[in-house]
Design an enzyme around this catalytic site. Structure first.
Site, PDB file in Angstrom:
ATOM      1  N   HIS A  61      -8.412   3.574   8.482  1.00 11.28           N
ATOM      2  CA  HIS A  61      -8.891   2.293   7.996  1.00 11.28           C
ATOM      3  C   HIS A  61     -10.327   2.013   8.421  1.00 11.28           C
ATOM      4  CE1 HIS A  61      -4.757   1.148   6.824  1.00 11.28           C
ATOM      5  NE2 HIS A  61      -5.362   0.262   6.067  1.00 11.28           N
ATOM      6  N   ASN A  94       0.844  -1.199   0.000  1.00  5.96           N
ATOM      7  CA  ASN A  94       0.000   0.000   0.000  1.00  5.96           C
ATOM      8  C   ASN A  94       0.883   1.254   0.000  1.00  5.96           C
ATOM      9  OD1 ASN A  94      -2.297   1.516  -0.054  1.00  5.96           O
ATOM     10  ND2 ASN A  94      -3.138   0.751   1.875  1.00  5.96           N
TER      11      ASN A  94
END
Length: 495
Positions: A349, A318
């Site tokens: 998140h 990521n």
């Protein structure tokens, strides 16, 4: 999930059409902005229904905040609002509508839009308020010197290439692509010169797109076959815990978490291919003259699977989110930047407790791994044979630590997460605390490259190819001349 995949495949076809018929040499930036935005909103509406209005609302209010607050403090207000709006949407989705489901939800694209809103606000603040000498090299090169129009802002946030799965890109890179100046700048940057014979070339992304689609196909095949046979939940099965030996349990832990990664490989690589198909993502040429289409790539699979340190894994997983965390938090934190960065990552998140358990565990793992690396690694890098053994041991330790850390991220809830950790007697938590109590945690010296430059033997070639990639910053701005831009980029690349 079916809607998501169908929309991404449609976006891939739209990207090919966009590059062919709305190329910057044939169409004005205004038309390209309008089409990219409308296609993006249409895909969002098809995939998420009227929940897609959240994308427009979040972007619109953030733009209004930037206009009325002013460049001095807008980055703070935009950061709080965008992250707060995202969190409220995540809370309502998780605890009211759909707890524990992995179905494609509207908060996923909002996570990317939140990254774009906050990073652009900081870049405008850097470019229009802070003094040039107060900026780091990366901040200086990414700084935006004029306020974007509403159309440019919506196009950046909601374009069809990245609205569903990203990846994050800098505002200046996106505007450069829309205006058709990316190939010229990237070609000049590749040679470190202003004048090149390649200025008018328009490299084809077809080979890069084909390669990435092949990776997507293999990842999807792996996910639909192998992943289903190795569920992460089996790590907390009562019978398995009671009968399996410790080596078997740790081996299955590694296999199950490795098998959980291909779905991310599929989604992120497909998103990268879509951008490339539209002509976005060109970084320049390598030393052999081969085109590089990895400007906004989000992962490097081989380096992930062969990571020999916790940091190496995070640097290749990521990637764009890691850069966002670095630019908006780590570089600007006044105290405990590592802890603040992990907390921000957990909040971004979502609101599942497992996320917070994972990232708090990640803080311990990161600090312990850094302490070990700083204190003992230099004893094992002189001899190639010893270095190979060290790399193999650290690879096993890293894969085990990563798997141990991210189990709560997959299990989501508190009870199964603590069931897993208690069944392991919190062994790596305790080991990390012992390491931190024994070894001093030294700050890495920027000027000392002796040991940091030594790479794992099996990935040395890959590391060399990606050396520029990790610290390069692409830049462009209407208020700067091309000469200044290329100089800025080339200096950042050299650093």
């Amino acid at each position: 999930q079916v809607n998501f995949v169908v929309c991404q495949l449609f976006a891939l076809l739209a990207a090919i059409w966009f590059r062919t018929y709305l190329h910057s040499s044939k169409t004005s930036p205004f038309i390209r902005h309008v089409v990219a935005t409308l296609l993006g909103l249409y895909l969002a509406l098809f995939c998420f229904g009227w929940y897609a209005l959240h994308f427009v609302i979040q972007s619109g209010i953030s733009y209004y905040i930037m206009i009325i607050i002013g460049v001095e403090n807008m980055h703070k207000y935009c950061f709080v609002f965008a992250l707060g709006y995202l969190t409220v949407c995540q809370i309502t989705r998780v605890y009211i509508f759909d707890y524990g489901q992995y179905s494609a939800d509207f908060s996923g694209p909002m996570m990317i839009i939140t990254q774009k809103i906050t990073s652009l606000a900081f870049e405008i603040h850097d470019g229009m308020f802070r003094k040039n000498e107060d900026l780091t090299p990366s901040q200086r090169c990414l700084a935006v010197r004029r306020m974007p129009s509403l159309l440019e802002y919506l196009s950046y946030n909601c374009n069809f290439m990245g609205i569903l799965a990203g990846p994050l890109c800098s505002y200046k890179d996106y505007i450069t692509f829309i205006e058709g100046r990316s190939y010229q700048l990237q070609q000049s940057e590749a040679n470190g010169k202003e004048d090149t014979k390649y200025e008018q070339t328009d490299p084809s992304p077809n080979i890069a797109v084909a390669q990435k689609l092949l990776i997507c196909g293999l990842s999807l095949l792996f996910h639909m076959t192998i992943t289903k046979t190795l569920p992460v939940e089996y790590n907390i099965d009562d019978h398995f815990r009671a009968t399996a030996s410790w080596p078997v349990r740790f081996f299955y832990l590694y296999l199950s978490l490795m098998a959980a990664r291909p779905k991310y490989y599929f989604a992120w690589t497909l998103a990268d291919a879509i951008n490339n198909a539209a002509g976005f993502g060109f970084r320049g040429y390598d030393k052999n003259g081969v085109t590089r289409w990895d400007l906004i790539s989000n992962l490097r699979i081989q380096q992930i699977e062969f990571s020999t340190s916790f940091k190496m894994f995070l640097d290749n997983w990521n990637i764009q989110t890691a850069l966002w965390l670095k630019r908006v938090c780590y570089e600007r934190a006044t105290f405990s930047p590592t802890i603040q960065t992990f907390i921000l990552s957990a909040i971004w998140h979502g609101v599942y407790p497992g996320y917070y358990l994972t990232f708090l565990t990640g803080v311990l793992m990161t600090l312990a791994a850094r302490a070990i690396r700083n204190n003992i690694r230099h004893y094992f890098v002189e001899s190639p044979a010893v270095k190979l053994c060290y790399d193999f041991i650290t690879w096993m330790a890293t894969q085990l630590a990563i798997s141990y850390t991210v189990v709560p991220f997959v299990l989501l809830s508190v009870k199964p997460s603590f069931t897993f950790y208690s069944s392991c007697y919190f062994c790596l938590h305790i080991a990390s605390i012992l390491v931190l109590s024994v070894f001093p945690l030294k700050r890495t010296q920027k000027g000392s490259k002796k040991h940091e430059s030594v790479q794992p033997l099996w990935s040395k070639k890959l590391e060399e190819e990606n050396l520029l990639q990790k610290n390069s910053y692409s830049t462009t701005n209407n208020s700067f001349g091309q000469k200044q831009e290329i100089t800025c980029r080339y200096q950042a690349l050299k650093q």
